[in-house]
Design an enzyme around this catalytic site. Sequence first.
Site, PDB file in Angstrom:
ATOM      1  N   SER A  28       0.827  -1.221   0.000  1.00 36.11           N
ATOM      2  CA  SER A  28       0.000   0.000   0.000  1.00 36.11           C
ATOM      3  C   SER A  28       0.855   1.262   0.000  1.00 36.11           C
ATOM      4  CB  SER A  28      -0.949   0.001   1.203  1.00 36.11           C
ATOM      5  OG  SER A  28      -0.205   0.057   2.415  1.00 36.11           O
ATOM      6  N   ARG A  73      15.164  -1.223   6.529  1.00 41.48           N
ATOM      7  CA  ARG A  73      15.948  -1.760   7.640  1.00 41.48           C
ATOM      8  C   ARG A  73      17.268  -2.346   7.131  1.00 41.48           C
ATOM      9  NH1 ARG A  73      13.399  -5.198  12.226  1.00 41.48           N
ATOM     10  NH2 ARG A  73      11.591  -5.171  10.873  1.00 41.48           N
ATOM     11  N   LEU A 108      18.568   2.389   6.875  1.00 41.62           N
ATOM     12  CA  LEU A 108      18.714   3.234   8.066  1.00 41.62           C
ATOM     13  C   LEU A 108      17.881   2.623   9.181  1.00 41.62           C
ATOM     14  CD1 LEU A 108      19.633   6.027   9.284  1.00 41.62           C
ATOM     15  CD2 LEU A 108      17.385   6.876   8.592  1.00 41.62           C
ATOM     16  N   LYS A 114      16.240   3.208  15.194  1.00 40.54           N
ATOM     17  CA  LYS A 114      16.230   2.781  16.599  1.00 40.54           C
ATOM     18  C   LYS A 114      17.626   2.908  17.218  1.00 40.54           C
ATOM     19  CE  LYS A 114      12.301  -0.310  15.977  1.00 40.54           C
ATOM     20  NZ  LYS A 114      11.900  -1.681  15.717  1.00 40.54           N
ATOM     21  N   ASN A 117       3.618   2.952   6.308  1.00 44.36           N
ATOM     22  CA  ASN A 117       2.496   2.008   6.454  1.00 44.36           C
ATOM     23  C   ASN A 117       2.908   0.812   7.313  1.00 44.36           C
ATOM     24  OD1 ASN A 117       4.045   0.911   4.165  1.00 44.36           O
ATOM     25  ND2 ASN A 117       2.370  -0.546   3.952  1.00 44.36           N
ATOM     26  N   ARG A 171       7.037   4.179  18.235  1.00 41.99           N
ATOM     27  CA  ARG A 171       8.003   3.397  19.027  1.00 41.99           C
ATOM     28  C   ARG A 171       9.446   3.697  18.614  1.00 41.99           C
ATOM     29  NH1 ARG A 171       3.816  -0.359  18.581  1.00 41.99           N
ATOM     30  NH2 ARG A 171       4.701  -1.480  16.803  1.00 41.99           N
ATOM     31  N   VAL A 196      -3.195  -5.373   9.156  1.00 42.39           N
ATOM     32  CA  VAL A 196      -4.126  -5.705   8.071  1.00 42.39           C
ATOM     33  C   VAL A 196      -3.383  -5.913   6.756  1.00 42.39           C
ATOM     34  CG1 VAL A 196      -5.986  -4.742   6.640  1.00 42.39           C
ATOM     35  CG2 VAL A 196      -6.127  -4.568   9.119  1.00 42.39           C
ATOM     36  N   TYR A 197      -3.755  -6.972   6.064  1.00 40.97           N
ATOM     37  CA  TYR A 197      -3.299  -7.208   4.694  1.00 40.97           C
ATOM     38  C   TYR A 197      -4.491  -7.070   3.732  1.00 40.97           C
ATOM     39  CZ  TYR A 197       1.327  -8.966   6.042  1.00 40.97           C
ATOM     40  OH  TYR A 197       2.605  -9.079   6.512  1.00 40.97           O
ATOM     41  N   ASP A 236      -4.868  -2.644  -0.810  1.00 41.98           N
ATOM     42  CA  ASP A 236      -3.480  -2.174  -0.769  1.00 41.98           C
ATOM     43  C   ASP A 236      -3.245  -1.034  -1.760  1.00 41.98           C
ATOM     44  OD1 ASP A 236      -2.623  -3.867   1.196  1.00 41.98           O
ATOM     45  OD2 ASP A 236      -1.773  -5.350  -0.147  1.00 41.98           O
ATOM     46  N   GLY A 240     -26.791   1.310 -13.602  1.00 44.16           N
ATOM     47  CA  GLY A 240     -28.198   1.430 -13.989  1.00 44.16           C
ATOM     48  C   GLY A 240     -28.582   0.597 -15.197  1.00 44.16           C
TER      49      GLY A 240
HETATM   50  C1  LIG Z   1       1.517  -4.900   6.624  1.00 44.58           C
HETATM   51  C2  LIG Z   1       1.687  -5.335   8.069  1.00 44.58           C
HETATM   52  C3  LIG Z   1       0.568  -6.309   8.464  1.00 44.58           C
HETATM   53  C4  LIG Z   1       3.045  -6.047   8.173  1.00 44.58           C
HETATM   54  O1  LIG Z   1       3.299  -6.421   9.507  1.00 44.58           O
HETATM   55  P1  LIG Z   1       4.776  -6.860   9.971  1.00 44.58           P
HETATM   56  O2  LIG Z   1       5.493  -7.526   8.849  1.00 44.58           O
HETATM   57  O3  LIG Z   1       4.631  -7.606  11.234  1.00 44.58           O
HETATM   58  O4  LIG Z   1       5.534  -5.481  10.156  1.00 44.58           O
HETATM   59  P2  LIG Z   1       5.192  -4.316  11.201  1.00 44.58           P
HETATM   60  O5  LIG Z   1       4.701  -3.132  10.459  1.00 44.58           O
HETATM   61  O6  LIG Z   1       4.399  -4.812  12.343  1.00 44.58           O
HETATM   62  O7  LIG Z   1       6.592  -4.023  11.893  1.00 44.58           O
HETATM   63  C5  LIG Z   1       7.624  -3.567  11.331  1.00 44.58           C
HETATM   64  C6  LIG Z   1       8.699  -3.570  12.401  1.00 44.58           C
HETATM   65  O8  LIG Z   1       9.860  -3.300  11.701  1.00 44.58           O
HETATM   66  C7  LIG Z   1      10.437  -2.156  12.264  1.00 44.58           C
HETATM   67  N1  LIG Z   1      11.099  -1.397  11.237  1.00 44.58           N
HETATM   68  C8  LIG Z   1      10.585  -0.929  10.090  1.00 44.58           C
HETATM   69  N2  LIG Z   1      11.496  -0.253   9.417  1.00 44.58           N
HETATM   70  C9  LIG Z   1      12.618  -0.289  10.160  1.00 44.58           C
HETATM   71  C10 LIG Z   1      13.905   0.227   9.989  1.00 44.58           C
HETATM   72  N3  LIG Z   1      14.229   0.935   8.912  1.00 44.58           N
HETATM   73  N4  LIG Z   1      14.807  -0.001  10.951  1.00 44.58           N
HETATM   74  C11 LIG Z   1      14.519  -0.710  12.052  1.00 44.58           C
HETATM   75  N5  LIG Z   1      13.291  -1.234  12.279  1.00 44.58           N
HETATM   76  C12 LIG Z   1      12.374  -1.016  11.326  1.00 44.58           C
HETATM   77  C13 LIG Z   1       9.314  -1.387  12.881  1.00 44.58           C
HETATM   78  O9  LIG Z   1       9.792  -0.489  13.826  1.00 44.58           O
HETATM   79  C14 LIG Z   1       8.505  -2.494  13.459  1.00 44.58           C
HETATM   80  O10 LIG Z   1       9.058  -2.923  14.699  1.00 44.58           O
HETATM   81  P3  LIG Z   1       8.266  -2.876  16.113  1.00 44.58           P
HETATM   82  O11 LIG Z   1       7.023  -3.654  15.933  1.00 44.58           O
HETATM   83  O12 LIG Z   1       9.240  -3.531  17.044  1.00 44.58           O
HETATM   84  O13 LIG Z   1       7.981  -1.488  16.466  1.00 44.58           O
HETATM   85  C15 LIG Z   1       1.684  -4.110   8.998  1.00 44.58           C
HETATM   86  O14 LIG Z   1       2.794  -3.313   8.707  1.00 44.58           O
HETATM   87  C16 LIG Z   1       0.426  -3.263   8.883  1.00 44.58           C
HETATM   88  O15 LIG Z   1      -0.630  -3.611   9.379  1.00 44.58           O
HETATM   89  N6  LIG Z   1       0.549  -2.088   8.220  1.00 44.58           N
HETATM   90  C17 LIG Z   1      -0.528  -1.143   8.099  1.00 44.58           C
HETATM   91  C18 LIG Z   1      -1.538  -1.569   7.095  1.00 44.58           C
HETATM   92  C19 LIG Z   1      -0.954  -1.846   5.738  1.00 44.58           C
HETATM   93  O16 LIG Z   1      -0.342  -1.016   5.133  1.00 44.58           O
HETATM   94  N7  LIG Z   1      -1.218  -3.050   5.263  1.00 44.58           N
HETATM   95  C20 LIG Z   1      -1.014  -3.419   3.903  1.00 44.58           C
HETATM   96  C21 LIG Z   1       0.335  -3.723   3.561  1.00 44.58           C
HETATM   97  S1  LIG Z   1       0.381  -3.891   1.827  1.00 44.58           S
END
Ligand SMILES: CC(C)(COP(=O)(O)OP(=O)(O)OC[C@H]1O[C@@H](n2cnc3c(N)ncnc32)[C@H](O)[C@@H]1OP(=O)(O)O)[C@@H](O)C(=O)NCCC(=O)NCCS
Length: 404
Positions: free
Chosen positions: A6, A26, A60, A63, A84, A92, A125-126, A156, A236
Site C-alpha cells: 500500500s 531496515r 537506516l 532505533k 504504512n 516506538r 491488516v493485509y 493495498d 443502472g
Molecule cells: C503490513 C503489516 C501487516 C506487516 O506487519 P509486519 O510484517 O509484522 O511489520 P510491522 O509493520 O508490524 O513491523 C515492522 C517492524 O519493523 C520495524 N522497522 C521498520 N522499518 C525499520 C527500519 N528501517 N529499521 C529498524 N526497524 C524497522 C518497525 O519499527 C517495526 O518494529 P516494532 O514492531 O518492534 O515497532 C503491517 O505493517 C500493517 O498492518 N501495516 C498497516 C496496514 C498496511 O499497510 N497493510 C497493507 C500492507 S500492503
Amino acid sequence: MTHVQSGPTCTQILAWFGADVIKVERPGEGDPTRGQLRDKPGVDSLYFTMLNSNKRGITLNPKTEAGKKIFRRLIEQCDVMVENFAPGAIDRMGFPWETIQQINPRMIYASVKGFGPGPYEDCKVYENVAQCTGGAASTTGEIDRVPLVTGAQIGDSGTGIHLVAGILAALLQREKTGRGQRVTCAMQDTVLNLCRVKLRDQQRLDLCGVLQEYPQYPNGTFGKAVPRAGNASGGGHPGWIVKCKGWETDPDAYIYVVMQAQAFPALAKVIGHADWLDDPDFSTPNARLPRLTHVFAEIEKWTTTLNKMEVMAILNPLNVPCGPILSMKELAAEPSLRNTATVVEVDHPQRGKYLTVGNPIKLSDSPSDVQRSPLLGEHTEEVLRDVCGLSDADIQAAKAQGAI
Ligand SMILES: CC(C)(COP(=O)(O)OP(=O)(O)OC[C@H]1O[C@@H](n2cnc3c(N)ncnc32)[C@H](O)[C@@H]1OP(=O)(O)O)[C@@H](O)C(=O)NCCC(=O)NCCS
C-alpha cells in the site's frame, strides 16, 4: 518508510510524478517483499521491483543513536513522510506526529493503517482482510456461494492511491498556509469507498425489500443484506458475462455485455431478436428486468458463434458497451498498452528485463519515465551526504553502529 504494497504504491506514483522518493529500509533485510515470491534466487522479487520503481533506496535504523540523528535530518529536509507500518511502529521509533511536527512544521506525514480510530485500530491488516472488512467480499461472488476476494488489490494499491490524493491536497494547502498536516487513510475506509454502490443498494433493499436488477429478482429471495450477485452490473444498465467461441477450452473466452437501454434495439437485431422490439415483454428496460436471465442466454447463443474479439468488433460500432475478458498474457502483449507506457519493460542489473505497469495517470506536459527499483541501500551514502549533509567520518561512524 513504506513496505509491502500500500505505501510503496503511493510513493511510486509520487516518484512517477517527479518526486525524489527516498525509500528507507531496515539495514540487512529491507522491505520483506524483496525476498517474497522470488522467481530467481538471490534477486529482488517482481513483487518488490514492480512497486518501487523510480525511488532511491537507503538503509537506516532509526532505533540506533546515529540512526535517530540521521532520521531527524531527513525529516528536516523532506516535504512528505509516508509510512504504512503496524499501528504505533513509528511512535516506538521515537517519532510520534507531535515530534515530527516540531522538527519540521511543513512536513506532511501520511499513513496507511488497516482501520481508522475504533475497536480495530491496533490490528495489522493485509489486502484480503481489508476486502473482507470493507464490504467487497460480502458483495462479490456467485449467488448463494462463499464470499470472494478480487484479484484487483483494492485494499493495498487502492489505499495507496487514495493516500496520493490526500498528500497532493496537503501539499497544495501547504503552499497557502505554510503548514504541513497529517494525512491518514484506512484500508477498510478505502474498500468501502470503492464499494459505495453496494451501500447504495443496502439502503434501496431496506426500503424496497428487493433489488430488481439483481439476478435474484424475481424468482430468488432476498435476505436483509445486499447479496452476492455473480456478474451483474453495479450500475443502472444490466450486464453479464457471456461465453464466446472456444469457451470449452479457453478459460478467458468470455465477454461482458452491458445492455444499455439506448443500444438495446441494435443489440436485439444483431443477435436475431428484432421481434423483441415490438414485444411488450422485452421492449422496455422495466419489462426486461424479470427476464434478464433469458435475455442474456439468448445473447450468449449469438456470442458463442464468434470469438470475443469478433463480438467486440461487431458490438462497438453499434454502441453496445462490452469488454472481452483479457488475460494477463494478453495484456502483457497488448501493443496499445506498450505504446502508452502503461505496460513498460525495465532493465534491472540483477534480474535483467522485466515488465511492469507504468503510471496509469497521464499528464500532457509531464510524462512519467519508468526507472528500475533501487537495490537495498544503493543510495545510502549519496543521500546521507547530499540530503543529510553527513561527512565521510559521520557515515563511517553510523556504519560502525549498524545504523546504516
Ligand atoms: C503490513 C503489516 C501487516 C506487516 O506487519 P509486519 O510484517 O509484522 O511489520 P510491522 O509493520 O508490524 O513491523 C515492522 C517492524 O519493523 C520495524 N522497522 C521498520 N522499518 C525499520 C527500519 N528501517 N529499521 C529498524 N526497524 C524497522 C518497525 O519499527 C517495526 O518494529 P516494532 O514492531 O518492534 O515497532 C503491517 O505493517 C500493517 O498492518 N501495516 C498497516 C496496514 C498496511 O499497510 N497493510 C497493507 C500492507 S500492503
